[in-house]
Design an enzyme around this catalytic site. Structure first.
Site, short mmCIF file in Angstrom:
data_model
loop_
_atom_site.label_atom_id
_atom_site.label_comp_id
_atom_site.label_asym_id
_atom_site.label_seq_id
_atom_site.Cartn_x
_atom_site.Cartn_y
_atom_site.Cartn_z
N GLY A 164 0.85 -1.18 -0.07
CA GLY A 164 -0.07 0.11 0.04
C GLY A 164 0.97 1.25 0.09
N PRO B 161 5.02 -5.00 -0.76
CA PRO B 161 4.86 -3.68 -1.74
C PRO B 161 4.64 -4.10 -3.22
CG PRO B 161 7.29 -4.01 -1.19
CD PRO B 161 6.43 -5.09 -0.36
N ARG C 99 2.74 -1.60 -5.94
CA ARG C 99 2.94 -0.70 -6.94
C ARG C 99 4.36 0.31 -6.77
NH1 ARG C 99 -1.57 2.72 -8.13
NH2 ARG C 99 -2.81 1.54 -6.36
N TYR D 45 -10.98 4.57 -11.84
CA TYR D 45 -11.04 5.49 -10.77
C TYR D 45 -10.52 6.79 -11.05
CZ TYR D 45 -7.81 1.46 -9.60
OH TYR D 45 -7.07 0.61 -9.82
N CYS E 150 -13.61 2.93 -28.32
CA CYS E 150 -14.91 3.44 -28.49
C CYS E 150 -15.78 3.72 -27.22
CB CYS E 150 -15.76 2.67 -29.28
SG CYS E 150 -14.94 2.12 -30.89
N GLU E 151 -15.05 4.58 -26.23
CA GLU E 151 -15.79 4.83 -25.04
C GLU E 151 -15.33 6.38 -24.68
OE1 GLU E 151 -16.98 2.57 -22.60
OE2 GLU E 151 -16.95 1.07 -23.95
C1 LIG Z 1 -2.68 -5.36 -3.81
C2 LIG Z 1 -2.07 -6.09 -2.55
C3 LIG Z 1 -0.91 -5.59 -2.21
C4 LIG Z 1 -0.20 -4.61 -2.87
O1 LIG Z 1 -0.50 -3.33 -2.76
P1 LIG Z 1 0.01 -1.96 -3.32
O2 LIG Z 1 -0.56 -0.87 -3.03
O3 LIG Z 1 0.27 -2.38 -4.72
O4 LIG Z 1 1.61 -2.11 -2.66
C5 LIG Z 1 -0.26 -6.20 -1.02
N1 LIG Z 1 -1.11 -7.12 -0.30
C6 LIG Z 1 -2.22 -7.77 -0.81
C7 LIG Z 1 -2.77 -8.55 0.05
C8 LIG Z 1 -2.80 -7.05 -1.80
O5 LIG Z 1 -4.30 -7.43 -2.15
#
Ligand SMILES: *Cc1c(COP(=O)(O)O)cnc(C)c1O
Length: 435
Positions: free
Chosen positions: A251, A294, A296, A337, A364-365
């Site tokens: 996250g 991690p 993203r 989003y 086409c959106e």
């Molecule tokens: C998506 C997810 C992550 C990674 O989240 P990021 O925001 O990409 O770091 C880690 N653990 C679980 C269980 C997830 O579903």
């Protein structure tokens, strides 16, 4: 050369944007557009930044596990393995990809709120490190599979810490309305733990949580760490067991727009480490092995997407649309989003950002946009656009909508560009059509 966007992007003498010294206009010419381009050195730097921060806080008792769903393709796994990084998977397809790439199954764990029988068999058969249980039914399913094969499976389960992460903000929710995990407050997590313990082929090793994605603030991570550790100790006492692992999810937010201030990964891990040391002293329980996931933050900023501009439409008293040869099929995040992205004209990156433009995809959106109302160099037909920070949740979310072949991934390593995922062909598109 001056740096642009991150240390890995520079603008060359000819005004072209470069990644790790490689001219991206040349990459577009050599490999075509649209194309994802990834910096191997940035992926490695991210692995090391997480590893160092974990080591600093948790000594040798930690694991960094890359969340495969951010970008899952075979080339990723040898890079992770060589950096000592583990990985999670959320489907049979991701598991298959990791195994095909020769990744050690013991270094994988399996997530998902509805894993199928087939997927669990696959996981058990390959000797996966752990399965993160997220349903009572899954306990039964996994026990049946393991009993029939006469094997044991290491398991954890997913907890809702009651900390809900919004993009920039946290909202503490007593009863978390989420399809993932089991609540602490309502006793469901304890009930699931007891249920797992009744099954002889499941080796119960710990708990997991993941509070959300693209989180900037330190607080939520620290709060989740405290809640999790307290619950971990409570479970050990009440159930008279010893567990050895706590996964606190991913996250970690990244910079998409120049004005974003995501902070560092290290400051979040330091905050978690501090809270856990305090709780450890208070509760008299040493900190178990801590795992982060991690996704993203590992690959997002390490990637960009190259497009060719096909047309420009200046609508009187309205927007100026720059249409590119990709969009929703390679990056559905605006449609999903209204995600924001920064971009430059790759072949005139040194020119001033002089015009408010909207980058439109080819589908086409009307919702097929890449960036809305972004000020960058005046684009014209034939220009190459470079959209930044597309390394995560782009290729992995790509589709064939409008029967558009998926874009390739070009990896930049040691000053050289090579295709590590090839561009799909029209033949690929009809491969599964049976009549
Ligand atoms: C998506 C997810 C992550 C990674 O989240 P990021 O925001 O990409 O770091 C880690 N653990 C679980 C269980 C997830 O579903």
């Amino acid at each position: 050369m001056k740096h642009y966007y991150s240390d890995h992007f520079t603008i060359g003498e000819n005004g072209h944007i470069c990644m790790d010294g490689v001219d991206l206009v040349t990459v577009a010419q050599d490999f075509g557009t649209p194309a994802y381009v990834m910096s191997e050195s940035q992926i490695r730097e991210n692995c090391r930044a997480f590893t160092e921060a974990m080591k600093r806080n948790f000594g040798e008792r930690y694991k960094v596990a890359y969340a495969s769903k951010a970008l899952c393709a075979k080339f990723m796994y040898p890079i992770l393995a060589s950096e000592g990084v583990h990985a999670d998977v959320v489907s049979g397809g991701e598991l298959y990809t990791a195994l095909q790439a020769g990744f050690n199954p013991k270094h994988l764990h399996f997530h998902g709120n509805n894993k199928t029988y087939k997927e669990l068999v696959m996981a058990v058969d390959c000797g996966i490190g752990s399965v993160i249980i997220d349903a009572f039914e899954e306990v039964d399913l996994l026990e049946t599979i393991c009993a029939s094969k006469g094997v044991h499976q290491r398991v954890l389960f997913r907890v809702k810490p009651g900390v809900h992460a919004d993009t920039h903000e946290f909202i503490s929710t007593g009863q978390n309305d989420s399809k993932f995990g089991f609540g602490i407050e309502d006793g469901e997590a304890m009930r699931l733990a007891k249920y797992i313990l009744q099954h002889e082929h499941l080796d119960f090793a710990g708990i997991h949580c993941h509070i959300g994605s693209q989180v900037f603030s330190v607080d939520g991570f620290a709060r989740a760490a405290k809640i999790m550790f307290d619950f971990f100790c409570k479970m050990e006492q009440e159930l008279n067991i010893t567990m050895d692992e706590m996964i606190i999810g991913g996250g970690f937010g990244i910079r998409y727009m120049p004005e974003d201030e995501p902070g560092t990964f290290g400051e979040k891990l330091d905050a978690m480490g501090k809270v856990m040391r305090e709780e450890s002293a208070r509760l008299g329980r040493e900190i178990p092995e801590i795992v982060i996931e991690p996704g993203r933050s590992m690959v997002g900023a390490a990637g960009c997407t190259l497009y060719t501009v096909g047309s420009v439409r200046d609508i009187k008293d309205a927007r100026s649309y720059v249409s590119v040869d990709g969009g929703l099929p390679d990056n559905p995040r605006f449609a999903l989003y209204q995600a924001k992205y920064d971009a430059v004209v790759a072949n005139r990156a040194d020119a001033p950002r002089d015009k408010l433009q909207t980058i439109a995809g080819r589908c086409c959106e009307s919702g097929d946009l890449v960036a809305r109302d972004l000020t960058f160099q005046t684009a014209k037909a034939g220009d190459i656009l470079c959209v930044f920070a597309t390394g995560a949740y782009n290729y992995s979310m790509a589709s064939n909508y409008n029967r558009v072949p998926r874009a390739p991934i070009v990896l930049i390593s040691d000053g050289k560009a090579r295709e590590v995922v090839r561009r799909e062909t029209y033949e690929d598109l009809v491969r599964n059509d049976l009549i």
